[in-house]
Design a protein around this motif. Structure first.
Motif, short mmCIF file in Angstrom:
data_model
loop_
_atom_site.label_atom_id
_atom_site.label_comp_id
_atom_site.label_asym_id
_atom_site.label_seq_id
_atom_site.Cartn_x
_atom_site.Cartn_y
_atom_site.Cartn_z
N MET A 1 -1.60 -7.72 -6.28
CA MET A 1 -2.35 -7.46 -5.04
C MET A 1 -1.42 -6.94 -3.94
SD MET A 1 -4.73 -10.89 -5.18
CE MET A 1 -5.18 -10.83 -3.45
N ASP A 2 -0.22 -7.50 -3.86
CA ASP A 2 0.76 -7.03 -2.87
C ASP A 2 1.09 -5.56 -3.09
OD1 ASP A 2 0.88 -9.46 -1.63
OD2 ASP A 2 2.85 -10.02 -2.43
N ALA A 3 1.33 -5.20 -4.36
CA ALA A 3 1.70 -3.83 -4.68
C ALA A 3 0.57 -2.86 -4.35
CB ALA A 3 2.08 -3.73 -6.16
N ILE A 4 -0.66 -3.23 -4.70
CA ILE A 4 -1.81 -2.37 -4.41
C ILE A 4 -1.97 -2.19 -2.90
CG2 ILE A 4 -4.32 -2.19 -4.56
CD1 ILE A 4 -4.13 -3.59 -7.28
N ASP A 5 -1.80 -3.28 -2.14
CA ASP A 5 -1.90 -3.19 -0.68
C ASP A 5 -0.85 -2.24 -0.11
OD1 ASP A 5 -4.05 -4.89 -0.54
OD2 ASP A 5 -2.86 -6.67 -0.06
N SER A 6 0.37 -2.31 -0.64
CA SER A 6 1.44 -1.42 -0.16
C SER A 6 1.09 0.04 -0.41
CB SER A 6 2.76 -1.76 -0.86
OG SER A 6 3.20 -3.05 -0.51
N ILE A 7 0.56 0.32 -1.59
CA ILE A 7 0.19 1.70 -1.94
C ILE A 7 -0.93 2.19 -1.02
CG2 ILE A 7 -0.77 3.16 -3.75
CD1 ILE A 7 0.59 1.18 -5.77
N ARG A 8 -1.93 1.36 -0.80
CA ARG A 8 -3.06 1.75 0.05
C ARG A 8 -2.60 2.03 1.48
NH1 ARG A 8 -7.35 -2.90 -2.00
NH2 ARG A 8 -7.87 -1.94 -4.01
N GLN A 9 -1.67 1.22 1.98
CA GLN A 9 -1.19 1.41 3.34
C GLN A 9 -0.50 2.76 3.51
OE1 GLN A 9 1.21 -1.99 4.36
NE2 GLN A 9 -0.49 -3.42 4.11
N HIS A 10 0.18 3.21 2.47
CA HIS A 10 0.87 4.49 2.55
C HIS A 10 -0.10 5.67 2.53
CE1 HIS A 10 5.26 3.72 2.39
NE2 HIS A 10 4.87 2.55 1.94
N PHE A 11 -1.33 5.44 2.11
CA PHE A 11 -2.34 6.49 2.11
C PHE A 11 -3.08 6.56 3.44
CE2 PHE A 11 -1.64 6.97 -2.31
CZ PHE A 11 -2.16 8.22 -2.65
N GLY A 12 -3.12 5.46 4.18
CA GLY A 12 -3.81 5.47 5.46
C GLY A 12 -5.32 5.43 5.32
N GLN A 13 -5.99 5.57 6.45
CA GLN A 13 -7.43 5.41 6.51
C GLN A 13 -8.21 6.66 6.10
OE1 GLN A 13 -9.00 2.52 7.15
NE2 GLN A 13 -7.00 1.51 7.30
N ASP A 14 -7.60 7.81 6.21
CA ASP A 14 -8.34 9.06 6.01
C ASP A 14 -8.44 9.49 4.55
OD1 ASP A 14 -8.73 9.28 8.73
OD2 ASP A 14 -6.86 10.40 9.04
N ALA A 15 -7.67 8.89 3.69
CA ALA A 15 -7.68 9.30 2.28
C ALA A 15 -8.96 8.85 1.58
CB ALA A 15 -6.46 8.73 1.57
N GLU A 16 -9.34 9.60 0.56
CA GLU A 16 -10.43 9.16 -0.30
C GLU A 16 -9.87 8.15 -1.29
OE1 GLU A 16 -13.35 12.00 -1.87
OE2 GLU A 16 -12.11 13.55 -0.94
N LYS A 17 -10.61 7.07 -1.50
CA LYS A 17 -10.14 6.02 -2.39
C LYS A 17 -11.21 5.67 -3.41
CE LYS A 17 -7.09 3.86 1.08
NZ LYS A 17 -7.46 4.66 2.25
N TYR A 18 -10.80 5.54 -4.65
CA TYR A 18 -11.69 5.15 -5.74
C TYR A 18 -11.06 4.00 -6.49
CZ TYR A 18 -13.64 9.81 -4.91
OH TYR A 18 -14.21 10.92 -4.33
N HIS A 19 -11.87 3.04 -6.86
CA HIS A 19 -11.39 1.91 -7.66
C HIS A 19 -12.31 1.75 -8.87
CE1 HIS A 19 -9.07 -1.87 -8.17
NE2 HIS A 19 -10.14 -2.21 -8.86
N TRP A 20 -11.78 2.01 -10.05
CA TRP A 20 -12.54 1.94 -11.28
C TRP A 20 -11.99 0.83 -12.17
CZ3 TRP A 20 -11.64 7.86 -12.13
CH2 TRP A 20 -12.46 8.58 -11.25
#
Length: 360
Positions: A33-52
């Protein structure tokens, strides 16, 4: 293939940017969970995100369709793909291999899985993806590194651990860092000074136990059969999972057996630390272990086996009845625990003194 550990991930992303592929594998949920959070933070709010999450009917065409589509809401796209068994299957393997051969611009694929075996690393899909990004191993630190990890984790919540506390918490939370993190969050609120001592842990554990399944354990430790039945009733009223009760009872039986069979070479203090038994409770455990006969312990183990069969294989026996028998034996009430109807009258199936009852 470059291999990283979770504590290195932020520095890697800041230095190198987000690569087109990240492979996130390991059994520890907190580190994942920590690693996923770090990756998401580097993308910021404007990126498109998909979780499958891969399932039996998962549509692998989504991957190629996403490659071909243009981003409507942002310049970057993050795709998180969970493989629960680390095996995408033939169709999935082909889809991932194809994806790796034609990486879409401004897309990052994060493949998430559990413990990574040699066979997984040797698969075609994994080798194809690993050419385009690092492997982040989210395995729990080994026992020797765990105190240092716990100390650093406590600092995240502005907590200072007194001498001996990191080692104690290592015994308690080895293999379950998510539970450790939840406790640290709670202690941050409870502690006025921010200093966590063993006395503080004793008080905090006592307070929290009133609201969870460990309250049942307290009654067993005190040999208070009536209170144990009352707390069992209240816990079941709250629809708690019966498997949790089985775990508590199994733990008690195993601890008493270990103490009963202890020899001169047994480090009793280490046994108590591993089982989160406080110093004021330890004499009671030793006394109970000494007073229990070998036959009684055999009966307890037999009942534990039957309880597991009832829960896991639907043997036909009532888990409630077996649990009541176990409580009576653990509290050393002998045949006095037959009269339980008044404490269990909220259940649809009344207590029965059937042939499976084993008395001392």
């Amino acid at each position: 293939m470059q291999t990283l550990y979770p504590e290195q991930l932020n520095q890697y992303l800041e230095r190198s940017g987000v690569p087109p592929v990240l492979l996130l594998f390991g059994d520890d949920l907190l580190l994942r969970m920590d690693a996923i959070d770090s990756i998401r933070q580097h993308f910021g709010q404007d990126a498109e995100k998909y979780h499958w999450i891969q399932s039996k009917d998962f549509d692998w065409k989504q991957l190629s369709e996403l490659e071909q589509s243009m981003s409507l809401f942002g310049s970057n796209t993050l795709i998180e793909l969970e493989l629960p068994e680390n095996k995408p299957g033939k169709e999935g393997s082909n889809a991932l291999h194809s994806y790796a051969s034609q990486l879409p611009e401004n897309h990052t694929l994060v493949v998430i899985g559990s413990y990574l075996k040699k066979e997984h690393q040797n698969s075609r899909w994994f080798k194809s993806l690993s050419q385009h990004g690092p492997l982040i191993r989210t395995q729990s630190p080994d026992k020797g590194r765990l105190p240092a990890f716990i100390h650093k984790r406590a600092q995240k919540y502005q907590l200072q651990l007194a001498n001996g506390v990191p080692e104690l918490l290592s015994d308690w939370f080895e293999g379950n860092l998510l539970a450790l993190d939840q406790e640290l969050r709670k202690w941050q609120l409870l502690s006025d000074s921010g200093i966590i001592t063993q006395d503080f842990l004793t008080d905090a554990s006592s307070d929290s136990s009133r609201f969870n399944v460990f309250a049942l354990q307290e009654s067993i430790q005190a040999g208070n059969y009536k209170e144990a039945l009352h707390r069992l009733t209240r816990l079941l009223d709250e629809e708690n999972d019966f498997h949790r009760f089985a775990w508590i009872l199994q733990r008690e039986v195993q601890l008493l057996t270990t103490l009963k069979n202890s020899g001169n070479n047994l480090d009793v203090s280490a046994v108590f630390r591993r089982n989160m038994i406080w110093s004021n409770q330890q004499p009671g455990y030793m006394k109970r272990a000494e007073s229990l006969s070998i036959d009684a312990l055999h009966q307890l183990h037999y009942l534990i086996e039957r309880l597991e069969m009832a829960l896991k294989q639907d043997s036909g026996e009532s888990p409630l009845i077996l649990t009541v028998h176990l409580l009576g034996l653990l509290c050393q009430q002998g045949t006095n625990h037959l009269n339980t109807t008044e404490y269990l009258n909220t259940f649809s199936q009344p207590f029965q003194t059937e042939h499976s009852f084993i008395s001392l």
